[in-house]
Design a protein around this motif. Structure first.
Motif, PDB file in Angstrom:
ATOM      1  N   SER A   1      -1.152  36.265  39.856  1.00 48.54           N
ATOM      2  CA  SER A   1       0.154  35.610  39.962  1.00 48.54           C
ATOM      3  C   SER A   1       0.193  34.765  41.223  1.00 48.54           C
ATOM      4  O   SER A   1      -0.580  34.987  42.166  1.00 48.54           O
ATOM      5  CB  SER A   1       1.268  36.661  39.998  1.00 48.54           C
ATOM      6  N   LEU A   2       1.102  33.803  41.247  1.00 49.28           N
ATOM      7  CA  LEU A   2       1.223  32.908  42.400  1.00 49.28           C
ATOM      8  C   LEU A   2       2.694  32.602  42.626  1.00 49.28           C
ATOM      9  O   LEU A   2       3.354  32.003  41.768  1.00 49.28           O
ATOM     10  CB  LEU A   2       0.445  31.613  42.131  1.00 49.28           C
ATOM     11  N   ASP A   3       3.220  33.035  43.764  1.00 49.84           N
ATOM     12  CA  ASP A   3       4.623  32.790  44.090  1.00 49.84           C
ATOM     13  C   ASP A   3       4.913  31.294  44.155  1.00 49.84           C
ATOM     14  O   ASP A   3       4.055  30.499  44.541  1.00 49.84           O
ATOM     15  CB  ASP A   3       4.985  33.418  45.437  1.00 49.84           C
TER      16      ASP A   3
ATOM     17  N   PRO B   1       6.502  28.479  32.526  1.00 48.94           N
ATOM     18  CA  PRO B   1       7.922  28.812  32.705  1.00 48.94           C
ATOM     19  C   PRO B   1       8.134  30.182  33.355  1.00 48.94           C
ATOM     20  O   PRO B   1       9.075  30.387  34.106  1.00 48.94           O
ATOM     21  CB  PRO B   1       8.458  28.785  31.267  1.00 48.94           C
ATOM     22  N   GLY B   2       7.213  31.113  33.069  1.00 49.01           N
ATOM     23  CA  GLY B   2       7.359  32.447  33.631  1.00 49.01           C
ATOM     24  C   GLY B   2       6.791  32.605  35.022  1.00 49.01           C
ATOM     25  O   GLY B   2       6.908  33.673  35.625  1.00 49.01           O
ATOM     26  N   GLY B   3       6.139  31.562  35.555  1.00 49.40           N
ATOM     27  CA  GLY B   3       5.580  31.628  36.895  1.00 49.40           C
ATOM     28  C   GLY B   3       4.203  30.996  36.976  1.00 49.40           C
ATOM     29  O   GLY B   3       3.532  30.794  35.957  1.00 49.40           O
ATOM     30  N   SER B   4       3.781  30.684  38.189  1.00 47.50           N
ATOM     31  CA  SER B   4       2.475  30.061  38.392  1.00 47.50           C
ATOM     32  C   SER B   4       1.385  31.122  38.495  1.00 47.50           C
ATOM     33  O   SER B   4       1.663  32.299  38.747  1.00 47.50           O
ATOM     34  CB  SER B   4       2.495  29.213  39.667  1.00 47.50           C
ATOM     35  N   TRP B   5       0.122  30.704  38.300  1.00 47.32           N
ATOM     36  CA  TRP B   5      -1.018  31.604  38.391  1.00 47.32           C
ATOM     37  C   TRP B   5      -2.251  30.821  38.820  1.00 47.32           C
ATOM     38  O   TRP B   5      -2.287  29.590  38.737  1.00 47.32           O
ATOM     39  CB  TRP B   5      -1.294  32.298  37.052  1.00 47.32           C
ATOM     40  N   PHE B   6      -3.267  31.545  39.294  1.00 48.77           N
ATOM     41  CA  PHE B   6      -4.559  30.930  39.575  1.00 48.77           C
ATOM     42  C   PHE B   6      -5.651  31.898  39.158  1.00 48.77           C
ATOM     43  O   PHE B   6      -5.430  33.115  39.060  1.00 48.77           O
ATOM     44  CB  PHE B   6      -4.691  30.542  41.057  1.00 48.77           C
ATOM     45  N   GLU B   7      -6.837  31.351  38.894  1.00 48.38           N
ATOM     46  CA  GLU B   7      -7.972  32.164  38.491  1.00 48.38           C
ATOM     47  C   GLU B   7      -9.148  31.932  39.417  1.00 48.38           C
ATOM     48  O   GLU B   7      -9.303  30.849  39.997  1.00 48.38           O
ATOM     49  CB  GLU B   7      -8.406  31.834  37.054  1.00 48.38           C
ATOM     50  N   VAL B   8      -9.980  32.961  39.546  1.00 49.23           N
ATOM     51  CA  VAL B   8     -11.245  32.847  40.267  1.00 49.23           C
ATOM     52  C   VAL B   8     -12.339  33.435  39.385  1.00 49.23           C
ATOM     53  O   VAL B   8     -12.096  34.347  38.583  1.00 49.23           O
ATOM     54  CB  VAL B   8     -11.204  33.587  41.622  1.00 49.23           C
TER      55      VAL B   8
END
Length: 234
Positions: A123-125, A154-161
């Motif tokens: 997740s990403l604030d 719409p439900g929030g930002s995210w990032f992947e590694v």
């Protein structure tokens, strides 16, 4: 200052809580090699100061603000942690510039295993979303990683590694499961740029630069064209 290349997998062996702080004892033989009182050691991405040590372990105090912003708020004896000593001047910068001043925490949303690698989505604030870019650097629990994908839903930002086998075995990231919390630190350069954009450029210039940016008397204003030479054809 750190590079995000983990040197030691340590274990928290003791936690003493007070009203607004905590004192941790961490076993990490590599991390304490050459240690001195007052040295900095990154503990899962959090820069802590050594107040006592022996051949196997070190002790550090954690203030209230750090507890409130990091996963150290729930730390208990037995937890595995990523350890890195402060970088020496002249060393190769194997990762990226990591300060150990985390921005906050993120939660594991998804773990996708591969044959020899693993993709983890976090997740990403909203407050940190603008500081994370595709193929940019981010520190997760003190580990220097490259962002392999990101999105704003719409439900929030995210990032992947995407984690290679070495990272999975040499750090705590290999044990992460959905719902786990981690400490994140965004790129310091991105934080500086964001701050500059938030401020009025002219007002925030140091006085010496502001003076050099002011046109000299008689010079045309940058917003106005210079006066055309007299005697020209109309």
């Amino acid at each position: 200052m750190f590079t995000g290349i983990i040197e030691d997998l340590g274990t928290v062996t003791g936690v003493e809580h007070t009203a607004d702080a905590a004192r941790l004892t961490v076993r990490g033989p590599i991390a304490v090699t050459g240690a001195k009182h007052g040295d900095s050691i990154s503990v899962s991405g959090v820069c802590l100061t050594v107040v006592a040590f022996d051949d196997e372990s070190f002790t550090a105090d954690v203030m209230a603000q750090t507890l409130a912003m990091s996963t150290l708020d729930t730390v208990e004896a037995g937890r595995r942690v990523n350890l890195e000593r402060a970088a020496l001047v002249g060393d190769r910068l194997g990762g990226h510039i990591v300060q150990g001043h985390i921005d906050g925490t993120a939660q594991v949303l998804e773990v996708r295993p591969g044959d020899a690698w693993r993709v983890i989505r976090f997740s990403l604030d909203a407050a940190h979303a603008a500081l994370v870019v595709d193929k940019g650097s981010i520190a997760v629990d003190g580990v220097s990683l490259t962002v392999s994908a990101l999105g704003d839903e719409p439900g929030g930002s995210w990032f992947e590694v995407s984690l290679i086998p070495e990272t999975l075995t040499a750090t705590t990231l290999g044990a992460l499961v959905v719902g786990d919390r981690v400490n994140i630190e965004t790129d310091i350069l991105a934080r500086h740029v964001e701050r500059m954009l938030r401020l009025d450029a002219r007002r925030s210039l140091p006085s010496s630069l502001a003076e050099s940016a002011t046109p000299s008397p008689g010079a045309p204003s940058p917003a106005e064209p210079a006066t055309a030479p007299t005697g020209g054809t109309r």
